[in-house]
Motif scaffolding. Structure first.
Motif, PDB file in Angstrom:
ATOM      1  N   GLY A   1      34.595  31.796  31.867  1.00 43.54           N
ATOM      2  CA  GLY A   1      35.588  30.741  32.004  1.00 43.54           C
ATOM      3  C   GLY A   1      36.881  31.140  32.676  1.00 43.54           C
ATOM      4  O   GLY A   1      37.046  32.237  33.221  1.00 43.54           O
ATOM      5  N   ALA A   2      37.820  30.205  32.622  1.00 47.86           N
ATOM      6  CA  ALA A   2      39.081  30.286  33.342  1.00 47.86           C
ATOM      7  C   ALA A   2      40.087  31.177  32.621  1.00 47.86           C
ATOM      8  O   ALA A   2      39.878  31.581  31.474  1.00 47.86           O
TER       9      ALA A   2
ATOM     10  N   ASN B   1      35.536  38.311  33.704  1.00 48.10           N
ATOM     11  CA  ASN B   1      34.373  37.716  33.056  1.00 48.10           C
ATOM     12  C   ASN B   1      33.246  38.739  33.101  1.00 48.10           C
ATOM     13  O   ASN B   1      32.984  39.337  34.150  1.00 48.10           O
ATOM     14  N   TYR B   2      32.598  38.929  31.981  1.00 45.96           N
ATOM     15  CA  TYR B   2      31.613  40.008  31.884  1.00 45.96           C
ATOM     16  C   TYR B   2      30.582  39.679  30.812  1.00 45.96           C
ATOM     17  O   TYR B   2      30.782  38.809  29.957  1.00 45.96           O
ATOM     18  N   ARG B   3      29.484  40.418  30.864  1.00 38.06           N
ATOM     19  CA  ARG B   3      28.481  40.441  29.796  1.00 38.06           C
ATOM     20  C   ARG B   3      28.199  41.905  29.503  1.00 38.06           C
ATOM     21  O   ARG B   3      27.885  42.655  30.421  1.00 38.06           O
ATOM     22  N   SER B   4      28.305  42.309  28.268  1.00 38.90           N
ATOM     23  CA  SER B   4      28.119  43.720  27.935  1.00 38.90           C
ATOM     24  C   SER B   4      27.279  43.877  26.683  1.00 38.90           C
ATOM     25  O   SER B   4      27.190  42.976  25.847  1.00 38.90           O
TER      26      SER B   4
ATOM     27  N   ASP C   1      30.977  39.739  36.089  1.00 41.51           N
ATOM     28  CA  ASP C   1      30.678  38.437  36.671  1.00 41.51           C
ATOM     29  C   ASP C   1      31.846  37.813  37.426  1.00 41.51           C
ATOM     30  O   ASP C   1      31.643  36.877  38.203  1.00 41.51           O
ATOM     31  N   GLY C   2      33.059  38.275  37.196  1.00 44.20           N
ATOM     32  CA  GLY C   2      34.176  37.671  37.907  1.00 44.20           C
ATOM     33  C   GLY C   2      35.510  38.285  37.548  1.00 44.20           C
ATOM     34  O   GLY C   2      35.668  38.880  36.476  1.00 44.20           O
ATOM     35  N   LEU C   3      36.481  38.136  38.469  1.00 39.22           N
ATOM     36  CA  LEU C   3      37.856  38.543  38.227  1.00 39.22           C
ATOM     37  C   LEU C   3      38.651  37.306  37.836  1.00 39.22           C
ATOM     38  O   LEU C   3      38.650  36.299  38.572  1.00 39.22           O
ATOM     39  N   VAL C   4      39.308  37.354  36.712  1.00 41.66           N
ATOM     40  CA  VAL C   4      40.040  36.208  36.178  1.00 41.66           C
ATOM     41  C   VAL C   4      41.513  36.362  36.545  1.00 41.66           C
ATOM     42  O   VAL C   4      42.200  37.252  36.036  1.00 41.66           O
ATOM     43  N   MET C   5      41.989  35.503  37.448  1.00 42.46           N
ATOM     44  CA  MET C   5      43.352  35.561  37.955  1.00 42.46           C
ATOM     45  C   MET C   5      44.230  34.581  37.183  1.00 42.46           C
ATOM     46  O   MET C   5      44.097  33.357  37.321  1.00 42.46           O
ATOM     47  N   ALA C   6      45.124  35.098  36.378  1.00 42.04           N
ATOM     48  CA  ALA C   6      46.025  34.268  35.591  1.00 42.04           C
ATOM     49  C   ALA C   6      47.360  34.115  36.307  1.00 42.04           C
ATOM     50  O   ALA C   6      47.620  34.726  37.347  1.00 42.04           O
TER      51      ALA C   6
END
Length: 223
Positions: free
Chosen positions: A171-172, A105-108, A91-96
């Motif tokens: 989330g972030a 971000n994922y659902r598995s 669902d998304g790449l989380v850039m820290a």
């Protein structure tokens, strides 16, 4: 007492790493499976592990896979060996702010169990319908149904959704407190599977236009 709305975690399905991301709700598991397209099926033969990507379909608490009776994977599974099936949606790449805390971000889903051959003709046909409708909802009613020969030449296996769990991150980024003052951009890059414009077959008869379910095809929030 077992809650019919939730699966009971087992020693294998219990989320141990970051357990707060674990989820055992049936509807959550169904939604992830219904939105995904490809699963990865893991099994071992004579101490040799295999992980095979394949399509699947779901009907209530049964997950179906299918293929040729000559398939090594399917011929192995019908012997009753244990399998582990996974589906992941990114669902998304989380850039820290730090390299260490980058994430996704994922659902598995992880499912454990043994598969069995579908012998009942009606269930087999329903499983094949489920495959088609899972990939392209609305397609089954429009195309030619499988012939008797095609049905006989297709092996369908059923895997019960009895021992399964979901793991979800949203989330972030979660940086170390000292890093929040760093002059580095941080946030989330959302990702989703998007369909392009349909390409007609070169032998399509004149005047046939793409149906609505093709023109509006999406994998987001598939029901």
């Amino acid at each position: 007492m077992n809650n019919p709305e939730n699966l009971t975690p087992t020693q294998r399905s219990q989320i141990k790493r970051v357990p707060q991301r674990g989820n055992y709700e049936r509807q959550v598991i169904y939604q992830i499976l219904d939105e995904g397209l490809i699963c990865h099926l893991g099994f071992a033969i004579d101490n040799q592990p295999f992980v095979i990507p394949t399509a699947y379909g779901r009907v209530e608490d049964q997950l179906y896979i299918h293929g040729s009776p000559a398939s090594r994977m399917l011929r192995s599974l019908i012997t009753g060996i244990e399998v582990c099936l996974t589906v992941t949606l990114l669902d998304g790449l989380v850039m820290a702010r730090s390299a260490f805390h980058h994430s996704m971000n994922y659902r598995s889903i992880v499912i454990f169990g043994t598969a069995s051959v579908v012998k009942d003709a009606e269930e087999k046909l329903e499983a094949l319908r489920a495959f088609t409708e899972h990939v392209v909802p609305g397609r089954w009613a429009e195309v030619r149904q499988p012939s008797r020969q095609e049905l006989q030449g297709t092996l369908v296996l059923s895997l019960p959704l009895a021992e399964a769990s979901a793991k979800i991150r949203t989330g972030a980024p979660l940086d170390d407190e000292i890093d929040y003052d760093l002059p580095v951009w941080a946030g989330v890059v959302p990702l989703q599977l998007v369909a392009g414009e349909a390409i007609a077959d070169s032998r399509l008869q004149p005047g046939i236009t793409p149906p609505t379910y093709i023109q509006n095809y999406t994998r987001v929030h598939v029901k």
